[in-house]
Design a protein around this motif. Structure first.
Motif, PDB file in Angstrom:
ATOM      1  N   PRO A  49      38.327  34.497  31.533  1.00  0.00           N
ATOM      2  CA  PRO A  49      38.548  35.522  32.554  1.00  0.00           C
ATOM      3  C   PRO A  49      39.734  35.167  33.446  1.00  0.00           C
ATOM      4  CG  PRO A  49      36.654  34.171  33.110  1.00  0.00           C
ATOM      5  CD  PRO A  49      37.060  33.773  31.729  1.00  0.00           C
ATOM      6  N   GLU A  50      40.282  36.165  34.111  1.00  0.00           N
ATOM      7  CA  GLU A  50      41.444  35.977  34.990  1.00  0.00           C
ATOM      8  C   GLU A  50      41.181  36.759  36.279  1.00  0.00           C
ATOM      9  OE1 GLU A  50      46.340  36.205  34.540  1.00  0.00           O
ATOM     10  OE2 GLU A  50      45.029  37.316  33.178  1.00  0.00           O
ATOM     11  N   LEU A  51      41.454  36.133  37.415  1.00  0.00           N
ATOM     12  CA  LEU A  51      41.160  36.736  38.703  1.00  0.00           C
ATOM     13  C   LEU A  51      42.450  36.946  39.491  1.00  0.00           C
ATOM     14  CD1 LEU A  51      38.992  37.619  40.791  1.00  0.00           C
ATOM     15  CD2 LEU A  51      38.917  35.237  41.561  1.00  0.00           C
ATOM     16  N   PHE A  52      42.685  38.189  39.928  1.00  0.00           N
ATOM     17  CA  PHE A  52      43.854  38.538  40.733  1.00  0.00           C
ATOM     18  C   PHE A  52      43.413  38.888  42.152  1.00  0.00           C
ATOM     19  CE2 PHE A  52      45.115  39.355  36.412  1.00  0.00           C
ATOM     20  CZ  PHE A  52      46.468  39.079  36.350  1.00  0.00           C
ATOM     21  N   ILE A  53      44.123  38.358  43.134  1.00  0.00           N
ATOM     22  CA  ILE A  53      43.882  38.695  44.531  1.00  0.00           C
ATOM     23  C   ILE A  53      45.194  39.232  45.096  1.00  0.00           C
ATOM     24  CG2 ILE A  53      43.074  37.878  46.772  1.00  0.00           C
ATOM     25  CD1 ILE A  53      41.872  35.441  45.267  1.00  0.00           C
ATOM     26  N   GLN A  54      45.214  40.505  45.463  1.00  0.00           N
ATOM     27  CA  GLN A  54      46.445  41.122  45.972  1.00  0.00           C
ATOM     28  C   GLN A  54      46.598  40.809  47.454  1.00  0.00           C
ATOM     29  OE1 GLN A  54      48.259  42.760  43.615  1.00  0.00           O
ATOM     30  NE2 GLN A  54      49.975  42.915  45.029  1.00  0.00           N
ATOM     31  N   ILE A  55      47.723  40.217  47.823  1.00  0.00           N
ATOM     32  CA  ILE A  55      47.976  39.827  49.209  1.00  0.00           C
ATOM     33  C   ILE A  55      48.898  40.821  49.889  1.00  0.00           C
ATOM     34  CG2 ILE A  55      48.863  37.996  50.705  1.00  0.00           C
ATOM     35  CD1 ILE A  55      48.184  36.028  48.396  1.00  0.00           C
ATOM     36  N   GLY A  56      49.965  41.240  49.209  1.00  0.00           N
ATOM     37  CA  GLY A  56      50.899  42.224  49.755  1.00  0.00           C
ATOM     38  C   GLY A  56      51.431  43.121  48.666  1.00  0.00           C
ATOM     39  N   GLY A  57      51.916  44.319  49.025  1.00  0.00           N
ATOM     40  CA  GLY A  57      52.380  45.264  48.028  1.00  0.00           C
ATOM     41  C   GLY A  57      51.226  45.752  47.171  1.00  0.00           C
ATOM     42  N   MET A  71      45.499  47.297  45.355  1.00  0.00           N
ATOM     43  CA  MET A  71      46.144  47.355  46.669  1.00  0.00           C
ATOM     44  C   MET A  71      45.933  46.039  47.420  1.00  0.00           C
ATOM     45  SD  MET A  71      47.353  50.418  46.495  1.00  0.00           S
ATOM     46  CE  MET A  71      47.931  50.637  48.188  1.00  0.00           C
ATOM     47  N   ALA A  72      46.738  45.832  48.459  1.00  0.00           N
ATOM     48  CA  ALA A  72      46.635  44.619  49.267  1.00  0.00           C
ATOM     49  C   ALA A  72      45.215  44.474  49.808  1.00  0.00           C
ATOM     50  CB  ALA A  72      47.640  44.664  50.409  1.00  0.00           C
ATOM     51  N   GLY A  73      44.683  43.274  49.710  1.00  0.00           N
ATOM     52  CA  GLY A  73      43.335  42.997  50.183  1.00  0.00           C
ATOM     53  C   GLY A  73      42.268  43.175  49.123  1.00  0.00           C
ATOM     54  N   GLU A  74      42.650  43.719  47.956  1.00  0.00           N
ATOM     55  CA  GLU A  74      41.682  43.955  46.892  1.00  0.00           C
ATOM     56  C   GLU A  74      41.759  42.877  45.813  1.00  0.00           C
ATOM     57  OE1 GLU A  74      41.516  48.844  47.182  1.00  0.00           O
ATOM     58  OE2 GLU A  74      42.567  47.892  45.501  1.00  0.00           O
ATOM     59  N   ASN A  75      40.708  42.821  44.999  1.00  0.00           N
ATOM     60  CA  ASN A  75      40.591  41.840  43.926  1.00  0.00           C
ATOM     61  C   ASN A  75      40.407  42.552  42.589  1.00  0.00           C
ATOM     62  OD1 ASN A  75      39.837  39.045  45.540  1.00  0.00           O
ATOM     63  ND2 ASN A  75      39.023  40.870  46.552  1.00  0.00           N
ATOM     64  N   LEU A  76      40.849  41.908  41.517  1.00  0.00           N
ATOM     65  CA  LEU A  76      40.641  42.447  40.184  1.00  0.00           C
ATOM     66  C   LEU A  76      40.243  41.316  39.255  1.00  0.00           C
ATOM     67  CD1 LEU A  76      42.446  45.166  38.258  1.00  0.00           C
ATOM     68  CD2 LEU A  76      42.276  42.923  37.178  1.00  0.00           C
ATOM     69  N   LEU A  77      39.130  41.513  38.549  1.00  0.00           N
ATOM     70  CA  LEU A  77      38.664  40.546  37.567  1.00  0.00           C
ATOM     71  C   LEU A  77      38.925  41.106  36.170  1.00  0.00           C
ATOM     72  CD1 LEU A  77      37.103  38.110  36.502  1.00  0.00           C
ATOM     73  CD2 LEU A  77      34.969  39.349  36.990  1.00  0.00           C
ATOM     74  N   VAL A  78      39.743  40.399  35.393  1.00  0.00           N
ATOM     75  CA  VAL A  78      40.021  40.797  34.016  1.00  0.00           C
ATOM     76  C   VAL A  78      39.073  40.028  33.106  1.00  0.00           C
ATOM     77  CG1 VAL A  78      41.732  40.927  32.182  1.00  0.00           C
ATOM     78  CG2 VAL A  78      42.437  41.238  34.559  1.00  0.00           C
ATOM     79  N   PRO A  79      38.168  40.721  32.389  1.00  0.00           N
ATOM     80  CA  PRO A  79      37.236  40.018  31.502  1.00  0.00           C
ATOM     81  C   PRO A  79      37.964  39.334  30.345  1.00  0.00           C
ATOM     82  CG  PRO A  79      36.485  42.263  31.974  1.00  0.00           C
ATOM     83  CD  PRO A  79      37.906  42.159  32.447  1.00  0.00           C
TER      84      PRO A  79
END
Length: 298
Positions: A49-57, A71-79
């Motif tokens: 799995p891969e985890l993205f945390i959007q900080i800006g933009g 969007m900024a402040g959101e998270n995305l988990l790629v299975p």
């Protein structure tokens, strides 16, 4: 070792997400896993799995069956095994995100800024060798299983609680890893060689990975990096990349659920035929024969 500024970014980002989880403002996206591999030009995938945390933009993600805007402040988990591509965009500020991956027996974290072509450009990569990576991977796998277990209908409140609890455990464990391992001892290698090894381990899936690309990220010329690597280690840089890819392929060939085509792609080979030829040259046998022998082992 990572700079104090990079470590501060990692800590503050993880702490912010834990605060959101505790305060009820945590936001995440979780694309649906695929039942089978679907290759799309311009995408890549990982067996972890891969985890993205959007900080800006913001980041526009493309998956085989959907698109997601982070969007900024959101998270995305790629299975696991889900092909994807990303486009970086400035929006109400400069693009910046943090990415957590699980190469080998450890955790890698890097930040990413937007390059001139609109793609994420990683920097500040750090590889933490820790057995806790396997536990965090399990948390993320469980999140995907819980979240998509009931289909697309409204989620059961208990499922939402379980998902958020698992996210909290994952972020807390990551924060502990950064705090405890934030200043690892030097290996004794030249700093550029040390950085080069970390990049290769964390980006081994990238079929465009090359000496030129590595040199650009380490801020030196390809000729200098190749000469330095050979002088310091006694082997050619391109040979080291090949050896790392074949070592990873051997590990995954022991899993009969994975096709040889999937393994070749996930290990950075755009051409399965080239993968087979290189595997035979370095391992002395084809991937198919190697897998058969693994199945016969007691």
């Amino acid at each position: 070792m990572p700079s104090s500024d990079t470590l501060r970014l990692y800590r503050e980002t993880l702490q912010a997400q834990l605060h959101c989880l505790q305060g009820g403002c945590f936001k995440f996206h979780l694309p649906r896993p695929l039942g089978k591999m679907a290759r799309i030009a311009g995408t890549h995938f990982h067996f972890d799995p891969e985890l993205f945390i959007q900080i800006g933009g913001l980041t526009d993600f493309t998956f085989p069956e959907e698109k997601t805007r982070l969007m900024a402040g959101e998270n995305l988990l790629v299975p696991r095994r889900l092909p994807h591509s990303e486009i970086a965009r400035d929006y109400k500020g400069n693009f910046l995100n943090m990415v957590v991956m699980f190469p080998r027996e450890g955790v890698s974290i890097h930040a990413a800024a937007r390059n001139k072509q609109g793609h994420p450009q990683s920097y500040g990569l750090e590889y933490f060798r820790t057995t806790q990576g396997l536990r965090i991977e399990q948390y993320l796998d469980d999140i995907a299983d819980f979240y998509h277990s009931g289909g697309d209908e409204k989620k059961d409140p208990e499922v939402e609680k379980a998902v958020r609890g698992l996210f909290q455990a994952a972020f807390a464990a990551l924060l502990l890893i950064v705090n405890r391992n934030g200043a690892p001892a030097r290996t004794g290698e030249h700093p550029k060689i040390e950085a080069c090894r970390k990049l290769i381990i964390s980006r081994i899936y990238d079929s465009s990975l090359s000496v030129q690309k590595l040199a650009g990220q380490i801020h030196c010329s390809p000729d200098y990096l190749s000469h330095l690597f050979a002088t310091e280690t006694g082997e050619r840089l391109v040979d080291f990349i090949h050896q790392e890819r074949i070592a990873l392929a051997k590990r995954h060939l022991r899993n009969p659920a994975l096709s040889i085509k999937e393994i070749a792609w996930a290990c950075g080979f755009a051409d399965q035929g080239y993968f087979t030829r290189l595997f035979r040259r370095l391992a002395g046998e084809t991937p198919k024969v190697f897998r058969k022998k693994c199945g016969e082992s007691p």
